[in-house]
Design a protein around this motif. Sequence first.
Motif, PDB file in Angstrom:
ATOM      1  N   LYS A 110       0.808  -1.223   0.000  1.00  0.00           N
ATOM      2  CA  LYS A 110       0.000   0.000   0.000  1.00  0.00           C
ATOM      3  C   LYS A 110       0.841   1.273   0.000  1.00  0.00           C
ATOM      4  N   ARG A 111       2.090   1.222   0.412  1.00  0.00           N
ATOM      5  CA  ARG A 111       2.840   2.464   0.609  1.00  0.00           C
ATOM      6  C   ARG A 111       3.401   3.072  -0.665  1.00  0.00           C
ATOM      7  N   LEU A 112       3.479   2.306  -1.753  1.00  0.00           N
ATOM      8  CA  LEU A 112       4.030   2.836  -3.003  1.00  0.00           C
ATOM      9  C   LEU A 112       2.921   3.129  -4.000  1.00  0.00           C
ATOM     10  N   GLY A 113       3.090   4.204  -4.744  1.00  0.00           N
ATOM     11  CA  GLY A 113       2.155   4.564  -5.798  1.00  0.00           C
ATOM     12  C   GLY A 113       2.913   4.913  -7.066  1.00  0.00           C
ATOM     13  N   VAL A 114       2.307   4.662  -8.201  1.00  0.00           N
ATOM     14  CA  VAL A 114       2.922   4.964  -9.497  1.00  0.00           C
ATOM     15  C   VAL A 114       1.922   5.768 -10.318  1.00  0.00           C
ATOM     16  N   ASP A 115       2.408   6.817 -10.957  1.00  0.00           N
ATOM     17  CA  ASP A 115       1.559   7.653 -11.801  1.00  0.00           C
ATOM     18  C   ASP A 115       2.262   7.903 -13.130  1.00  0.00           C
ATOM     19  N   PRO A 116       1.696   7.509 -14.238  1.00  0.00           N
ATOM     20  CA  PRO A 116       0.405   6.856 -14.414  1.00  0.00           C
ATOM     21  C   PRO A 116       0.488   5.369 -14.086  1.00  0.00           C
ATOM     22  N   PRO A 117      -0.611   4.786 -13.575  1.00  0.00           N
ATOM     23  CA  PRO A 117      -0.587   3.374 -13.211  1.00  0.00           C
ATOM     24  C   PRO A 117      -0.650   2.426 -14.406  1.00  0.00           C
ATOM     25  N   CYS A 118      -1.125   2.920 -15.549  1.00  0.00           N
ATOM     26  CA  CYS A 118      -1.215   2.091 -16.746  1.00  0.00           C
ATOM     27  C   CYS A 118      -1.340   3.002 -17.959  1.00  0.00           C
ATOM     28  N   GLY A 119      -1.166   2.411 -19.133  1.00  0.00           N
ATOM     29  CA  GLY A 119      -1.284   3.196 -20.351  1.00  0.00           C
ATOM     30  C   GLY A 119      -0.881   2.395 -21.569  1.00  0.00           C
ATOM     31  N   VAL A 120      -0.946   3.045 -22.720  1.00  0.00           N
ATOM     32  CA  VAL A 120      -0.601   2.432 -24.001  1.00  0.00           C
ATOM     33  C   VAL A 120       0.428   3.326 -24.678  1.00  0.00           C
ATOM     34  N   LEU A 121       1.507   2.715 -25.167  1.00  0.00           N
ATOM     35  CA  LEU A 121       2.560   3.453 -25.856  1.00  0.00           C
ATOM     36  C   LEU A 121       2.633   3.027 -27.314  1.00  0.00           C
ATOM     37  N   LYS A 165       8.430   2.845 -30.004  1.00  0.00           N
ATOM     38  CA  LYS A 165       9.516   3.800 -29.752  1.00  0.00           C
ATOM     39  C   LYS A 165       9.107   4.965 -28.852  1.00  0.00           C
ATOM     40  N   GLU A 166       7.866   4.995 -28.389  1.00  0.00           N
ATOM     41  CA  GLU A 166       7.420   6.056 -27.485  1.00  0.00           C
ATOM     42  C   GLU A 166       7.907   5.741 -26.069  1.00  0.00           C
ATOM     43  N   ALA A 167       8.188   6.763 -25.289  1.00  0.00           N
ATOM     44  CA  ALA A 167       8.635   6.610 -23.905  1.00  0.00           C
ATOM     45  C   ALA A 167       7.667   7.347 -22.985  1.00  0.00           C
ATOM     46  N   VAL A 168       7.719   6.991 -21.720  1.00  0.00           N
ATOM     47  CA  VAL A 168       6.893   7.673 -20.727  1.00  0.00           C
ATOM     48  C   VAL A 168       7.712   7.810 -19.449  1.00  0.00           C
ATOM     49  N   LEU A 169       7.514   8.904 -18.750  1.00  0.00           N
ATOM     50  CA  LEU A 169       8.137   9.124 -17.451  1.00  0.00           C
ATOM     51  C   LEU A 169       7.100   8.765 -16.393  1.00  0.00           C
ATOM     52  N   MET A 170       7.492   7.914 -15.453  1.00  0.00           N
ATOM     53  CA  MET A 170       6.568   7.484 -14.408  1.00  0.00           C
ATOM     54  C   MET A 170       7.054   8.019 -13.068  1.00  0.00           C
ATOM     55  N   ALA A 171       6.137   8.565 -12.288  1.00  0.00           N
ATOM     56  CA  ALA A 171       6.467   9.080 -10.958  1.00  0.00           C
ATOM     57  C   ALA A 171       6.127   8.020  -9.916  1.00  0.00           C
ATOM     58  N   VAL A 172       7.080   7.713  -9.045  1.00  0.00           N
ATOM     59  CA  VAL A 172       6.865   6.759  -7.966  1.00  0.00           C
ATOM     60  C   VAL A 172       6.837   7.539  -6.660  1.00  0.00           C
ATOM     61  N   SER A 173       5.795   7.332  -5.869  1.00  0.00           N
ATOM     62  CA  SER A 173       5.677   8.015  -4.584  1.00  0.00           C
ATOM     63  C   SER A 173       5.603   6.979  -3.463  1.00  0.00           C
ATOM     64  N   CYS A 174       5.933   7.422  -2.265  1.00  0.00           N
ATOM     65  CA  CYS A 174       5.954   6.523  -1.113  1.00  0.00           C
ATOM     66  C   CYS A 174       5.309   7.227   0.078  1.00  0.00           C
ATOM     67  N   ASP A 175       4.327   6.564   0.682  1.00  0.00           N
ATOM     68  CA  ASP A 175       3.720   7.088   1.898  1.00  0.00           C
ATOM     69  C   ASP A 175       4.715   6.928   3.056  1.00  0.00           C
ATOM     70  N   ALA A 176       4.625   7.803   4.025  1.00  0.00           N
ATOM     71  CA  ALA A 176       5.506   7.738   5.192  1.00  0.00           C
ATOM     72  C   ALA A 176       5.249   6.447   5.974  1.00  0.00           C
ATOM     73  N   PHE A 177       6.336   5.851   6.471  1.00  0.00           N
ATOM     74  CA  PHE A 177       6.229   4.672   7.315  1.00  0.00           C
ATOM     75  C   PHE A 177       7.461   4.606   8.207  1.00  0.00           C
ATOM     76  N   GLN A 178       7.403   3.776   9.226  1.00  0.00           N
ATOM     77  CA  GLN A 178       8.492   3.639  10.191  1.00  0.00           C
ATOM     78  C   GLN A 178       9.556   2.705   9.624  1.00  0.00           C
ATOM     79  N   PHE A 179      10.567   3.271   8.967  1.00  0.00           N
ATOM     80  CA  PHE A 179      11.632   2.464   8.394  1.00  0.00           C
ATOM     81  C   PHE A 179      12.381   1.731   9.498  1.00  0.00           C
ATOM     82  N   GLY A 180      12.683   0.471   9.269  1.00  0.00           N
ATOM     83  CA  GLY A 180      13.364  -0.340  10.274  1.00  0.00           C
ATOM     84  C   GLY A 180      12.406  -1.127  11.145  1.00  0.00           C
TER      85      GLY A 180
END
Length: 77
Positions: free
Chosen positions: A2-13, A16-31
């Motif tokens: 649940k802590r990781l998210g990707v934007d866009p989550p899906c798509g069609v290319l 030779k087309e490329a896409v930049l995907m953003a990965v985000s992470c919710d705060a959690f207690q590391f360790g």
Amino acid sequence: MKRLGVDPPCGVLDPKEAVLMAVSCDAFQFGQEDTNNDRITIEWTNTPDGAAKTFRREWFQGDGMVRRKNLPIEYNP
């Protein structure tokens, strides 16, 4: 996971087309949580001939070849 998210989550290319995907992470207690197996899995397949450029989950459920790439996550605490 649940802590990781990707934007866009899906798509069609186009070829030779490329896409930049953003990965985000919710705060959690590391360790305090096991993160050794955290990963993002990218799945892709070729679209059927003549398909519109609109993502369809059914393309991954047929008899076509689905490829996967597992990307391990390394956190920077």
